[in-house]
Design a protein around this motif. Structure first.
Motif, PDB file in Angstrom:
ATOM      1  N   LEU A  28      51.906  60.499 -12.982  1.00 32.43           N
ATOM      2  CA  LEU A  28      50.723  60.287 -12.158  1.00 32.43           C
ATOM      3  C   LEU A  28      49.774  61.477 -12.277  1.00 32.43           C
ATOM      4  N   ARG A  29      48.515  61.230 -12.006  1.00 32.72           N
ATOM      5  CA  ARG A  29      47.600  62.347 -11.803  1.00 32.72           C
ATOM      6  C   ARG A  29      47.996  63.080 -10.521  1.00 32.72           C
ATOM      7  N   ASP A  30      47.535  64.304 -10.365  1.00 35.73           N
ATOM      8  CA  ASP A  30      47.801  65.027  -9.119  1.00 35.73           C
ATOM      9  C   ASP A  30      47.201  64.255  -7.950  1.00 35.73           C
ATOM     10  N   VAL A  31      47.999  64.065  -6.905  1.00 36.14           N
ATOM     11  CA  VAL A  31      47.550  63.324  -5.728  1.00 36.14           C
ATOM     12  C   VAL A  31      47.449  64.281  -4.544  1.00 36.14           C
ATOM     13  N   LYS A  32      46.292  64.280  -3.889  1.00 35.44           N
ATOM     14  CA  LYS A  32      46.080  65.105  -2.702  1.00 35.44           C
ATOM     15  C   LYS A  32      45.609  64.217  -1.555  1.00 35.44           C
ATOM     16  N   ARG A  48      54.931  46.214   8.717  1.00 33.50           N
ATOM     17  CA  ARG A  48      56.182  45.699   8.153  1.00 33.50           C
ATOM     18  C   ARG A  48      56.676  46.518   6.966  1.00 33.50           C
ATOM     19  N   ASP A  49      55.767  47.191   6.271  1.00 32.74           N
ATOM     20  CA  ASP A  49      56.160  47.896   5.063  1.00 32.74           C
ATOM     21  C   ASP A  49      55.009  48.806   4.625  1.00 32.74           C
ATOM     22  N   TYR A  50      55.295  49.664   3.663  1.00 32.21           N
ATOM     23  CA  TYR A  50      54.263  50.452   3.005  1.00 32.21           C
ATOM     24  C   TYR A  50      53.618  49.594   1.917  1.00 32.21           C
ATOM     25  N   VAL A  51      52.437  49.988   1.459  1.00 30.40           N
ATOM     26  CA  VAL A  51      51.818  49.324   0.323  1.00 30.40           C
ATOM     27  C   VAL A  51      51.001  50.353  -0.457  1.00 30.40           C
ATOM     28  N   ALA A  52      51.082  50.286  -1.771  1.00 29.56           N
ATOM     29  CA  ALA A  52      50.342  51.206  -2.636  1.00 29.56           C
ATOM     30  C   ALA A  52      50.008  50.490  -3.935  1.00 29.56           C
ATOM     31  N   ALA A  53      49.141  51.091  -4.719  1.00 26.60           N
ATOM     32  CA  ALA A  53      48.694  50.465  -5.966  1.00 26.60           C
ATOM     33  C   ALA A  53      48.543  51.514  -7.056  1.00 26.60           C
ATOM     34  N   GLU A  92      56.636  56.654  -6.318  1.00 26.24           N
ATOM     35  CA  GLU A  92      56.149  58.016  -6.090  1.00 26.24           C
ATOM     36  C   GLU A  92      55.036  58.036  -5.058  1.00 26.24           C
ATOM     37  N   LEU A  93      54.116  57.078  -5.153  1.00 25.84           N
ATOM     38  CA  LEU A  93      52.993  57.040  -4.208  1.00 25.84           C
ATOM     39  C   LEU A  93      53.467  56.747  -2.790  1.00 25.84           C
ATOM     40  N   LYS A 105      54.709  58.578   2.762  1.00 25.45           N
ATOM     41  CA  LYS A 105      55.693  58.912   3.802  1.00 25.45           C
ATOM     42  C   LYS A 105      55.536  60.366   4.258  1.00 25.45           C
ATOM     43  N   LYS A 106      55.228  61.249   3.320  1.00 26.91           N
ATOM     44  CA  LYS A 106      55.011  62.648   3.671  1.00 26.91           C
ATOM     45  C   LYS A 106      53.766  62.805   4.548  1.00 26.91           C
TER      46      LYS A 106
END
Length: 241
Positions: free
Chosen positions: A12-16, A157-162, A229-230, A235-236
């Motif tokens: 992944l690219r750096d995520v901030k 109900r859950d997390y979601v990411a793309a 990973e996302l 969660k963090k």
């Protein structure tokens, strides 16, 4: 063969993440993935669309826009042209669908949450960054709603990411395409999944040669790793739900 970005295939690219980026929205975040930056803000409205009135159900919807200076050449605001482009309408509907897939509308009650995603700098993957950041902003708004005792439980109900995946020159499977990679990819997919692994949407295109089922499965596996990973990053930022 190497990626133009120099990253590993599955990197992944750096995520901030910057939470509470604005002071007026009930939930807000600045999400940065590489050079792509999106402000996501969730606002609660104590009413629902007319088709939901009296049905004890809430609603979550999204709007998406890109600032004129978000790319290397200025693009006029769509408001000045008097209508949204097809691309903008498609992306904001995608964001809304992705968020609604993980929200319990009955537990939300008769209220609407608007999530505005504004791209302030674009370098590929703006819709994926918007979905990932919009979920964080939405949870922050819902946590505030619960803290104010306007809801009993978090209606999540859950997390979601793309994330995006693609194939370069029909050879290299790559994760999280930036603009240089996206503009040269022979295959480009955007994948939306929940934290538990359910698909919300898959958008895929062969820009040149058709791709095989085997290639598709390899791309989906790569996307699954990226979304995992996302979700950990989410969660963090917002904790367990």
């Amino acid at each position: 063969m190497e990626r133009p970005s120099g990253r590993a295939q599955g990197e992944l690219r750096d995520v901030k993440i910057v939470k509470n980026f604005t002071c007026h929205a009930q939930g807000s975040v600045l999400i940065q993935m590489g050079q792509t930056k999106v402000i996501c803000a969730a606002t609660i409205e104590e009413k629902v669309p007319s088709f939901l009135r009296g049905k004890n159900s809430g609603w979550v919807t999204a709007e998406y826009s890109m600032l004129p200076s978000a790319t290397n050449s200025r693009v006029p605001r769509e408001a000045s042209r008097g209508k949204l482009s097809g691309r903008t309408q498609e992306i904001q509907r995608l964001i809304g669908r992705s968020l609604r897939a993980v929200i319990d509308m009955q537990a939300l009650g008769e209220r609407t949450i608007w999530v505005d995603c504004d791209v302030i700098q674009a370098d590929g993957g703006t819709r994926c960054a918007s979905i990932t950041g919009a979920f964080i902003a939405l949870v922050l708004a819902l946590k505030k709603l619960k803290k104010e005792k306007r809801i009993d439980t978090l209606p999540i109900r859950d997390y979601v990411a793309a994330v995006s995946v693609g194939i370069l020159e029909n050879k290299l499977n790559i994760l999280d395409l930036d603009y240089a990679e996206d503009s040269n990819a022979s295959v480009d997919l955007n994948v939306v999944k929940t934290g538990s692994g359910g698909f919300v949407e898959i958008q895929g295109t062969a820009e040149r040669d058709p791709f095989t089922d085997k290639q598709l499965q390899a791309l989906l596996k790569l996307a699954d790793e990226g979304i995992s990973e996302l979700v950990e990053i989410q969660k963090k930022a917002i904790g367990q739900i």
